[in-house]
Design a protein around this motif. Sequence first.
Motif, short mmCIF file in Angstrom:
data_model
loop_
_atom_site.label_atom_id
_atom_site.label_comp_id
_atom_site.label_asym_id
_atom_site.label_seq_id
_atom_site.Cartn_x
_atom_site.Cartn_y
_atom_site.Cartn_z
N LYS A 22 0.82 -1.22 0.00
CA LYS A 22 0.00 0.00 0.00
C LYS A 22 0.85 1.26 0.00
N VAL A 23 1.97 1.27 0.71
CA VAL A 23 2.81 2.49 0.68
C VAL A 23 3.55 2.61 -0.66
N GLY A 25 2.14 1.73 -3.52
CA GLY A 25 1.17 1.95 -4.61
C GLY A 25 1.01 0.74 -5.51
N THR A 26 1.49 -0.42 -5.09
CA THR A 26 1.36 -1.61 -5.94
C THR A 26 0.13 -2.44 -5.61
N PHE A 29 -6.47 -2.10 -6.50
CA PHE A 29 -7.89 -1.89 -6.22
C PHE A 29 -8.65 -2.17 -7.51
N ASP A 32 -7.82 -0.63 -10.77
CA ASP A 32 -6.47 -0.88 -11.28
C ASP A 32 -6.40 -2.10 -12.19
N LEU A 188 -12.53 6.45 0.65
CA LEU A 188 -11.79 7.15 -0.41
C LEU A 188 -11.88 6.43 -1.76
N PRO A 190 -14.07 4.87 -4.49
CA PRO A 190 -15.48 4.78 -4.87
C PRO A 190 -15.89 3.33 -5.16
N ARG A 272 -17.34 10.02 -7.92
CA ARG A 272 -17.60 10.43 -6.54
C ARG A 272 -19.02 10.99 -6.41
N ARG B 27 -1.98 6.25 -15.57
CA ARG B 27 -2.60 4.96 -15.22
C ARG B 27 -2.88 4.10 -16.44
N ILE B 33 -0.29 2.49 -11.84
CA ILE B 33 -1.59 2.48 -11.15
C ILE B 33 -1.50 2.92 -9.69
N GLY B 34 -0.31 3.23 -9.21
CA GLY B 34 -0.17 3.66 -7.81
C GLY B 34 -0.84 5.00 -7.54
N LYS B 36 -3.96 7.16 -7.45
CA LYS B 36 -5.37 6.76 -7.34
C LYS B 36 -6.32 7.91 -7.61
N GLU B 37 -7.49 7.60 -8.17
CA GLU B 37 -8.52 8.63 -8.38
C GLU B 37 -9.63 8.45 -7.36
N GLY B 38 -9.77 9.42 -6.45
CA GLY B 38 -10.81 9.34 -5.43
C GLY B 38 -11.97 10.27 -5.69
N PHE B 100 -5.97 3.36 0.19
CA PHE B 100 -6.30 4.03 -1.06
C PHE B 100 -5.73 5.44 -1.10
N THR B 102 -3.10 6.33 0.64
CA THR B 102 -1.71 6.29 1.09
C THR B 102 -0.69 6.84 0.07
N PRO B 103 -0.76 6.44 -1.21
CA PRO B 103 0.23 7.00 -2.14
C PRO B 103 0.19 8.54 -2.17
#
Lengths: 760, 156
Positions: A22-23, A25-26, A29, A32, A188, A190, A272, B27, B33-34, B36-38, B100, B102-103
């Motif tokens: 998670k830190v 970015g791999t 979700f 992705d 965060l 969707p 969103r 992306r 892909i790291g 993210k779109e929120g 989500f 975090t990046p």
Amino acid sequence: MKKKNPTSIIGSRTARSDALAKVCGTEKFVADYMYDGMLHVAVIRSPVPHGELQGSNRRELEAMPGVVAVLFAEDIPGKNCIPVVLSDMPCLATGNVLYVGEPVGLIGAETPEAARKACAAARLDIRPLPAITDPEKSRDENAPKLYGDENVFTHLVMRSGDVQTAFQKASVIVEGTYRTPYQEHAYLEPQGMIATPEGDGAMKVTGSMQCPFYVQDAVAQVLGLPLAKVRIVQSTTGGAFGGKEDVPSFVATQAALVAHATGRSARLIYSREEDITTTSKRHPAVLHYRTAADKKGNLLAVEADYILDGGAYTTLSPVVLWRSIVHSVGPYRCPNIKVDARAVATNRVPCGAFRGFGSPQVLFAVESQMDRLADELGIEPAEFRRRNLLKSGDKTSTGQVLKDSVGSHQTLENALSAAGKAPEKKVSSSKRAGRGISTIFYGVGLGAGGEHLARTGATVQILRDGSAVFSVGTTEMGQGMRTALGQIVAEALGIPFERVQMTATDTSRVPDSGPTVASRATTMSGNALLSACKPIRETLFAVAAPLLNTTTDKLKLTQGQIESPSKTIPLQDVIDECFQRRENLAAEGWYRVEGTTFDKSTGQGDAYVTYAWSTNVVDIEVDTETGVVEVKRIFAAHDVGRAVNVSGVEGQIEGGSVQGMGYALMEDILSEDGVIRNPQFSTYIIPTAVDTPEIKPVIVEVPFEGGPFGAKGFGEQPLMGIAPAIANAISDAVGVRINELPLTPERVFAALNQKNKNED
Amino acid sequence: MKISFTLNGKPISRDVAPDKRLIDFLREDLGLIGTKEGCGKGECGSCTVLMDGEAVCSCLLLCAQVQGRHITTIEGVQSGNELHPVQQAFIETGAVQCGFCTPGFVMSSAALLEKNPEPNEDEIRRAVAGNLCRCTGYSKIVKGIRIAGKRMREKS
């Protein structure tokens, strides 16, 4: 139950197993994942709160560039319904639309732009009908009928003792009407799903969700497939908070219908705005409370009548209402109770699950009433709670006798001592400080309201190299279940945590394990995993005993070895021997909850197997010139039975407290005539890093015998008591009591003005 | 149109539609892909990348706007196999829950510490005020940034 020991991984601060990905970015979700030839789905929705559907420009949409499929209700191959509790909500509207944003049709297109364009070009012929957009008018005689004769989805009662006589005898009575708003989950990530047709007419759906077995049921019903032909795989889920309990069933069926119709993968990621306007929220509530005490400060009676705005369809309202009524008296001894609770229908977005599940609304009223009673009696709020707070052996408001794991008083005393002396009232010429308190409880798990779902499965396997892999039917959504369960397996099998791996939650791996809700994942899946580890341990012991020249009852499994009283053998040697002998080191586990009861005519019974307990002490400052409330410190004490992962428990307390602070001070969906006016983060305001105070988690551990290593679920509880503690702190600081959330500067300022006028 | 810029330390040159958003280019075209779109509106910070060292929302940038610039994404903050101190500290403090956001937090924090190696609590909180997190309550994130800053100072 195991005793605490210093080498145990239970109770440690083990770093999350998913943190590295998670830190970096791999971690993937749902958005992705990209597949070749994948279609993009957009949903055509009702623009009106209530109306009769008469037609659409379907042919025009079908002819638009890039559009591959246009689907309406008549194209659904199976049943047009999303099964939740009562299954009254269609997948795609047919006949009447009941709320703004209700799904009516689907577009499948080659690109997201083509799908969006076609969606924007959709024209629905709808004859508007009169709408109910105010829940307080839902039961009016002349209101349009949306559900049954009275627009009441569910009416629940609680009756105990004799309320009328108790009020006549009471020394003090306080009465109030409380209002609480919608709350948006604001996870965060969707909502999103990808449906992929597989061989043999099967359908696989991957996406962001809490409850894969709900999604499986919905997709199977809507596509008209047997459950065996529907496989649901959870992708890494970016927050949920209840918002991904029932809603993913809608999203998944929308994607699956397009995949089924076209034979191609179909992806649907909500924007969103779409997410905020069309998916479930915390139920707004209007609550009338009357509460009485005797002159010694004993709570005598609670009488309450309240409504929750269920929105246009029942979805989860019946069970949300059930949890709310069980919590509607608070964690106190009270001999006389009369509560009527109703979930009512309106032409607004259906409300559903949100951390606390109907309890934050009632607890706001209960805890405000408690402070008002204490004030009338001239007793300190903490002392008043101390006198009435449930303890082991007491009966709850549902008549349940409390047995083990009742840490109520410890949370009260520990929170108070952590908080220390209250701050001086006068901070500056315009600012006043105040301290507020709330004591609350939380029924752990589904309880009697959902006992038919209260079971979980798990599989565990030790591999040749001494690593272990496990599967469960509950989900990781950010809360830390994956890590906590990994610790439980590591502890049970003596295998290092780093060598224990959880597979993605997948309906094809374990039997239907119910939903991941009600703070149940760690306890329920933890118990199922322990039940799976049991036969594996027995096999290891049976093989190890002759090697150690002893009997199995003398053996102990610790990290990396099996011990007899006189010598030890490396666990790996025993595993090697098992493989040599072709012994089975894989097992399935199963756990179900028994013994919860509830009598619907009286609201009495053993509602939950156990309860978590909490006390919040909150220090605030009120600016009397602006009405701005600043939360300075939150001391949040929670009895969690046993903290499997201390860092994870703190994370739940800190995150939940801040979400509760948002509910208390700023979060509000503005709904006008059934239209949500603030569907974005610049207008629906949630706390940021600059809004959040110092939070002191205080962990209380009174072990629960029915939980793994004594643990009990509590993840929802940190949110639940913050709003009343802040309201009580405002009253302490400036002497005004505000009965409506959120406690915005406007409301505080108006209340201060009113108070000044009254005093003039 | 053809755009050329530096991405994670390496020059890149591609034909893209000038109105393509940077986040989509990263992306979809590059598989990074790291990011993210929120929200897609610059309101949540999940898509934060660095442009010439400044934290920016990649959902609000068009590809044409990054011509000649230096862009760093979450995939480019590590040095070789070594995590950025913020990444390492986030793992240790428990600053990650759903992950989500975090990046985006890593990028905003890295930008802060690059410019201000010794930020106080208030400066840390302001630097990440544009990044929303719904899980953690921010306490452990702020702690992680503080620890990372300390380690970076000790190292330099």
